[in-house]
Design a protein around this motif. Sequence first.
Motif, short mmCIF file in Angstrom:
data_model
loop_
_atom_site.label_atom_id
_atom_site.label_comp_id
_atom_site.label_asym_id
_atom_site.label_seq_id
_atom_site.Cartn_x
_atom_site.Cartn_y
_atom_site.Cartn_z
N SER A 245 25.95 39.77 33.26
CA SER A 245 25.54 40.76 34.25
C SER A 245 25.83 42.18 33.83
CB SER A 245 26.26 40.47 35.59
OG SER A 245 25.98 39.16 36.04
N ARG A 246 26.38 42.38 32.64
CA ARG A 246 26.75 43.71 32.19
C ARG A 246 25.52 44.53 31.83
NH1 ARG A 246 32.37 43.65 29.63
NH2 ARG A 246 31.57 45.25 28.23
N ALA A 247 25.63 45.85 32.03
CA ALA A 247 24.54 46.75 31.67
C ALA A 247 24.40 46.81 30.15
CB ALA A 247 24.81 48.14 32.24
N LEU A 248 23.17 46.97 29.68
CA LEU A 248 22.89 46.95 28.25
C LEU A 248 23.43 48.18 27.54
CD1 LEU A 248 21.31 45.73 25.78
CD2 LEU A 248 19.37 47.13 26.55
N ALA A 249 23.16 49.38 28.08
CA ALA A 249 23.43 50.62 27.35
C ALA A 249 24.90 50.82 26.99
CB ALA A 249 22.91 51.81 28.15
N PRO A 250 25.86 50.66 27.92
CA PRO A 250 27.26 50.89 27.53
C PRO A 250 27.71 49.96 26.41
CG PRO A 250 27.04 50.89 29.92
CD PRO A 250 25.74 50.42 29.37
N ASP A 251 27.32 48.69 26.46
CA ASP A 251 27.75 47.76 25.41
C ASP A 251 27.06 48.06 24.08
OD1 ASP A 251 29.61 46.26 26.85
OD2 ASP A 251 28.06 45.00 27.72
N THR B 199 14.50 49.85 25.31
CA THR B 199 14.70 48.45 24.96
C THR B 199 14.55 47.54 26.16
OG1 THR B 199 16.21 49.12 23.19
CG2 THR B 199 16.34 46.83 23.93
N ARG B 200 14.98 48.04 27.33
CA ARG B 200 14.91 47.21 28.54
C ARG B 200 13.49 46.85 28.92
NH1 ARG B 200 19.54 50.10 30.40
NH2 ARG B 200 18.21 51.79 31.10
N ARG B 201 12.52 47.62 28.42
CA ARG B 201 11.12 47.32 28.78
C ARG B 201 10.62 46.04 28.13
NH1 ARG B 201 9.13 53.51 27.53
NH2 ARG B 201 10.51 54.54 29.04
N GLY B 202 11.28 45.61 27.08
CA GLY B 202 10.92 44.37 26.40
C GLY B 202 12.16 43.54 26.16
N ARG B 203 11.99 42.44 25.48
CA ARG B 203 13.11 41.57 25.18
C ARG B 203 13.87 42.11 23.97
NH1 ARG B 203 14.87 36.44 26.03
NH2 ARG B 203 15.89 35.39 24.30
N PRO B 204 15.19 42.34 24.10
CA PRO B 204 15.95 42.86 22.97
C PRO B 204 15.86 41.92 21.77
CG PRO B 204 17.23 42.98 24.99
CD PRO B 204 16.02 42.18 25.30
N VAL C 181 25.03 44.50 20.96
CA VAL C 181 25.53 44.38 22.33
C VAL C 181 26.71 43.42 22.39
CG1 VAL C 181 24.95 43.53 24.63
CG2 VAL C 181 23.37 45.05 23.43
N ALA C 182 26.62 42.31 21.66
CA ALA C 182 27.73 41.37 21.60
C ALA C 182 28.99 42.04 21.05
CB ALA C 182 27.37 40.15 20.76
N CYS C 183 28.81 42.86 20.01
CA CYS C 183 29.95 43.60 19.45
C CYS C 183 30.52 44.54 20.49
CB CYS C 183 29.49 44.36 18.21
SG CYS C 183 30.80 45.26 17.36
N GLY C 184 29.65 45.20 21.27
CA GLY C 184 30.12 46.08 22.33
C GLY C 184 30.87 45.33 23.41
N GLN C 185 30.41 44.13 23.73
CA GLN C 185 31.11 43.31 24.73
C GLN C 185 32.47 42.85 24.22
OE1 GLN C 185 28.18 40.28 25.40
NE2 GLN C 185 26.99 41.52 26.84
N TRP C 186 32.60 42.75 22.91
CA TRP C 186 33.85 42.38 22.27
C TRP C 186 34.53 43.61 21.67
CZ3 TRP C 186 34.89 37.21 19.53
CH2 TRP C 186 34.42 36.13 20.29
N SER C 187 34.30 44.78 22.23
CA SER C 187 34.72 46.03 21.58
C SER C 187 36.23 46.09 21.36
CB SER C 187 34.26 47.24 22.40
OG SER C 187 34.78 47.19 23.72
N LEU C 188 37.03 45.64 22.31
CA LEU C 188 38.48 45.68 22.14
C LEU C 188 38.91 44.75 21.01
CD1 LEU C 188 41.26 46.63 23.02
CD2 LEU C 188 41.22 44.89 24.83
#
Length: 388
Positions: free
Chosen positions: A17-23, A299-304, A312-319
């Motif tokens: 459910s996380r937003a795409l841009a920050p990650d 990017t949100r207009r189509g499938r990443p 994005v996965a790296c951003g979700q695992w940023s810590l």
Amino acid sequence: MSIAPPAPLPGATPVASRALAPDLARGLMLLLIALAHAHMYLSGHEAGFRGYALDGSGLDRLVAGIQILLVDGRALPMFAALFGYGLVQLANRQAATGRSWPEVRKVLRRRSLWLLAFGFCHALLLFFGDILGAYGLIGLVLVGFVRREDRAVLRAAVIGVVLHVVVLFGFGFLTVSAPKGDTPAAIADPLEAIVMRLIGWSGMTPTYFAASVVPAFLFGLWAARRRLLEQPEPRLLSRVAVVGTALALVGGVPLMLIDTRLWAPADLVAVSAYALHSVTGIAGGLAYAAIIGLVAGRTRRGRPGPVVRALVACGQWSLTCYLLQSVIFVAVFAPYAGGLGTRVGDAAASGIAVLTWLVTVLLAALLSGRGRRGPAEAALRRLTYGRR
């Protein structure tokens, strides 16, 4: 009449459910963090304001010049803005479940306190230049600004910029007057290195790093209230991207010339260039965030694609990825481990930084399937919210 038990404290946002841009921003900016940190593990050379060797080869000086313009002092404000942005997102999620402000504030402070603890452990074991401690400290001290009105937040951000310049002048004069020596990364005795890392971290976290974090953190709070990364305003973000990038480039040129030994001005001019580089880096960090916000909006207009999903996965695992960078750098550069810190220059260190970042991106992409959190993220979540 029975009374329903209170709802359990809401936890972190589910990964899906996380937003795409920050990650996406965090994933990309971890490359800049790696580039900014790798050369700090080198030793045996007289270094300039940003830690690059003054006697490096032509290629080393070219790499140093590019990174001074585009990386150093730009990635840290970017992450600070994202930290402030994420704090507002967390507060909004808590408030949406009906929690009162004192309850929300307690969660934010608990998370910030644990970030400070993570930073202490990071400095203790790996890296004197840790930034987690500064984020945790700022989260503890400035949590009240999550609720303050916009005018108060922006006024505090401007004051933060002024204080940032004052602190940078102080550190700049210390740099030109102090004898040139190696960083704690050069110490061959692991126990002595621990002591020196903690001394450096405890002094720099509440001063240099905190001053560098505060303005961008507050601008991040302001941006989060408008959801500028989730619901981009192209005109505003484009202006921030163009103006911020221009300021960062122009403001970085004098220090780039000094640290690559193309210019040797008086100490006052050199310190002024150092402060100018850092304060315009705040604009550069915000510009990078705006650029990524614009890219994510398209990017949100189509499938990443697979590359975006990996970032994005790296951003979700940023810590986790941030800490893993330090583990790899210690293993490669430290004199009591790989020992490359005395045998390579800035260009080679940056090459190793890029490879390290790619390893973390691939690792996060492979292991983050089905919403799995990184080990450090899972630990911080458990410590913040308890068992769910």
